[in-house]
Each structure stands twice: as C-alpha cells, then as structure tokens.
Design a protein around this motif. Structure first.
Motif, short mmCIF file in Angstrom:
data_model
loop_
_atom_site.label_atom_id
_atom_site.label_comp_id
_atom_site.label_asym_id
_atom_site.label_seq_id
_atom_site.Cartn_x
_atom_site.Cartn_y
_atom_site.Cartn_z
N THR A 180 33.30 42.37 37.75
CA THR A 180 33.78 41.02 38.06
C THR A 180 33.80 40.08 36.87
O THR A 180 34.42 39.02 36.92
N HIS A 217 40.09 38.55 33.74
CA HIS A 217 39.38 38.75 35.01
C HIS A 217 40.08 38.07 36.19
O HIS A 217 39.79 38.38 37.35
N ARG A 220 41.82 40.15 39.21
CA ARG A 220 40.89 40.89 40.07
C ARG A 220 40.06 39.94 40.94
O ARG A 220 39.84 40.18 42.12
N HIS A 223 42.21 38.40 43.67
CA HIS A 223 42.44 39.40 44.71
C HIS A 223 41.18 39.60 45.55
O HIS A 223 41.26 39.74 46.79
N VAL A 270 48.01 41.30 39.70
CA VAL A 270 47.06 42.29 40.23
C VAL A 270 47.68 43.68 40.13
O VAL A 270 48.82 43.90 40.57
N LYS A 273 44.51 49.25 39.56
CA LYS A 273 43.10 49.35 39.19
C LYS A 273 42.29 48.21 39.83
O LYS A 273 41.20 48.43 40.35
N ASP A 274 42.86 47.01 39.78
CA ASP A 274 42.19 45.87 40.41
C ASP A 274 42.00 46.10 41.90
O ASP A 274 40.92 45.86 42.45
N ARG A 275 43.04 46.57 42.57
CA ARG A 275 42.96 46.82 44.01
C ARG A 275 41.93 47.89 44.33
O ARG A 275 41.16 47.76 45.29
N VAL A 278 38.33 46.45 43.73
CA VAL A 278 37.98 45.49 44.78
C VAL A 278 37.71 46.21 46.09
O VAL A 278 36.77 45.87 46.83
#
Length: 288
Positions: A180, A217, A220, A223, A270, A273-275, A278
């Motif tokens: 994060t 950041h 992410r 999202h 987004v 990888k971010d999804r 998360v």
C-alpha cells in the motif's frame, strides 16, 4: 418516634402507585419532626373528621374556606364535612404567588433532594438524568472534567483513522516497498515483531508515520478504497464496521490530502497487478 408513611404517586406506571417510607423524629433537625408538628397542628381537625367518618385516617386536614363548594379536584381525596385533605394545585399556586416565588417550593425542594442523593428516588433513570441531573448547575460544573476527557478521547479516536504518513512526489531510494505504500524505517515500526521488524498488516501501513505515498501508489489505493465500499453493500453493517471502516476512513483522509481530481484520475490507471494485489489484500491472503 418512627412514622410509616404511605406514598401515592399516580403518574408512576404499571400499577405501582403506592409505597411506604419510614420517617423518624429523633430531634429538632430530624426529618420526622415535621410530621410530629403536623400531628399537633391538625389534632382538632382529625378529631372532627374521626367523628364524621371514623374510617378516615388521613393526616393533612384543614378547614375549607367554602365548605359547600362542589368538590372538583381529582388530585386530592373528597372532603369530609367542612374539612379538606392534602394539598391541591390551587393551594400550591396560591402559596408561590402570595410569597412572590418563581414556582412551586415543593418542586424546588424535590429537585434539591434528588440531586443531593445522586440517584433516582421515585422516578425512572431516564427522568432522573433528563429532568434532575443534566439541568442542574452544580452537576454541570462538576462534569466539565468528564466532558473534557470525553472530547479528548473522541479526538484521539478521530486522529486514529487518518493517514499518518507522508505524501511525496516520487519514490525515495532506500525506502522499502509494501503493498500500500513505501516504508521509510521498518525498524521503527509502531507494531514491531519478535525479530525487530514490522508485524503490522499491510492495511495498517497507512496508519504508520513511516509510510510514504507517491503518485505510483494512487491507482492501487483508489481501487482499494472502491473495493472496500463495494464490500459495504454485501456485508452485514456490523461486520463491515468492525473490519473495514477504519481503513476506509483512512483512505478517504488520504484522498482528501491528495486531491479528489488526482484520486479519480488514478482510477483510470489501475492495472491487473493492482487488481490482483487488492483482491488478495481484501481476502486477507497477504502476510506482512
């Protein structure tokens, strides 16, 4: 001498209108001395009432100004001959207007007694708090420290759900990446583990003063904020509040500091990888 007094309170619900109280006359300053004096002052009136109605045992008796007037008051017993019993609303009003008082002396005496005792007497806890305790100036003065402590505690709780880290324009060399944010000093964690590192959940990174958030950041975190609010629509309210409310509030505080325009624009960046991160974070499948 101890007197047993029967108390009638018609406004008390559930049929609990009557109770008894023992009052002792042990001297000039005792609470029972007034009853002794009342018995002496009403002796002749009670003797007359006893002859007219032998079963009557009421104490407060007085001669009526107009014995033939029709009895209308329901707050006091019916008169016997020329004698009336108790105190009616009209008697109270006459007393305070005759003596230039602002209201009934009986109400003020009751308020003083209740606040001095510090507990409900013949009324509910709610009535005790709203009618007797809260309006009392002595209680208000003595409660200032309590109110101040409560306000300070509320402020501490509010501060606990804000973003405590720093906002930067770019990553800094030597900062460790987390899911994060970046960490400026893992060894100085507020939540150290047994080996001297950081034992905090990744969501708590945003509550740490060592956290550093830069534009990389934002997608992410934006999202994550969106996903937490999506959970709110499917989870029971209590479950969501216990698990996610503080993190959602902290993300909202970070959004306000970053700016809504930048935050909303980050949602368009987004990536997969971010999804995925998360998704794992929300499921609790990422270890710190």
């Amino acid at each position: 001498m101890t007197y047993q007094v029967q108390i009638e309170k018609r406004r008390q619900g559930g049929g609990r209108w009557f109770s008894t109280e023992n009052v002792t006359d042990s001297g000039a300053d005792s609470s029972g001395r007034l009853i002794t004096q009342a018995l002496e002052a009403t002796a002749h009136g009670r003797a007359l009432v006893h002859r007219l109605a032998p079963d009557n045992n009421l104490l407060m008796v007085a001669r009526m100004h107009y014995p033939k007037r029709r009895h209308q008051g329901t707050e006091r017993p019916r008169p016997v001959g020329p004698c009336a019993f108790g105190i009616g609303n009209g008697d109270v009003q006459l007393w305070w207007t005759t003596h230039d008082l602002g209201g009934s002396p009986f109400q003020r005496a009751r308020r003083t007694t209740v606040t001095r005792e510090g507990r409900p007497l013949q009324h509910s806890q709610g009535t005790h708090q709203s009618i007797y305790v809260l309006p009392d100036e002595h209680v208000q003065r003595s409660s200032r420290s309590v109110f101040e402590a409560g306000a300070c505690e509320a402020l501490e709780q509010a501060q606990a759900v804000v973003f405590l880290g720093g906002i930067t324009d770019a990553p800094a060399p030597g900062h460790q990446q987390t899911v994060t944010s970046d960490c400026a000093d893992e060894a100085a964690s507020p939540w150290p583990d047994a080996e001297g590192g950081c034992g905090a959940d990744f969501l708590l990174c945003l509550a740490c003063p060592n956290a550093r958030v830069h534009p990389g950041h934002h997608p992410r975190l934006a999202h994550l904020h969106q996903e937490l609010h999506s959970l709110r629509s499917v989870l029971p309210g209590r479950s969501w509040n216990e698990r996610w409310s503080e993190h959602a509030l902290r993300l909202e505080d970070l959004r306000d500091k970053v700016g809504s325009a930048a935050w909303n624009a980050a949602l368009g960046r987004v990536d997969e990888k971010d999804r995925a991160l998360v998704h794992l974070l929300v499921r609790g499948e990422l270890a710190p």
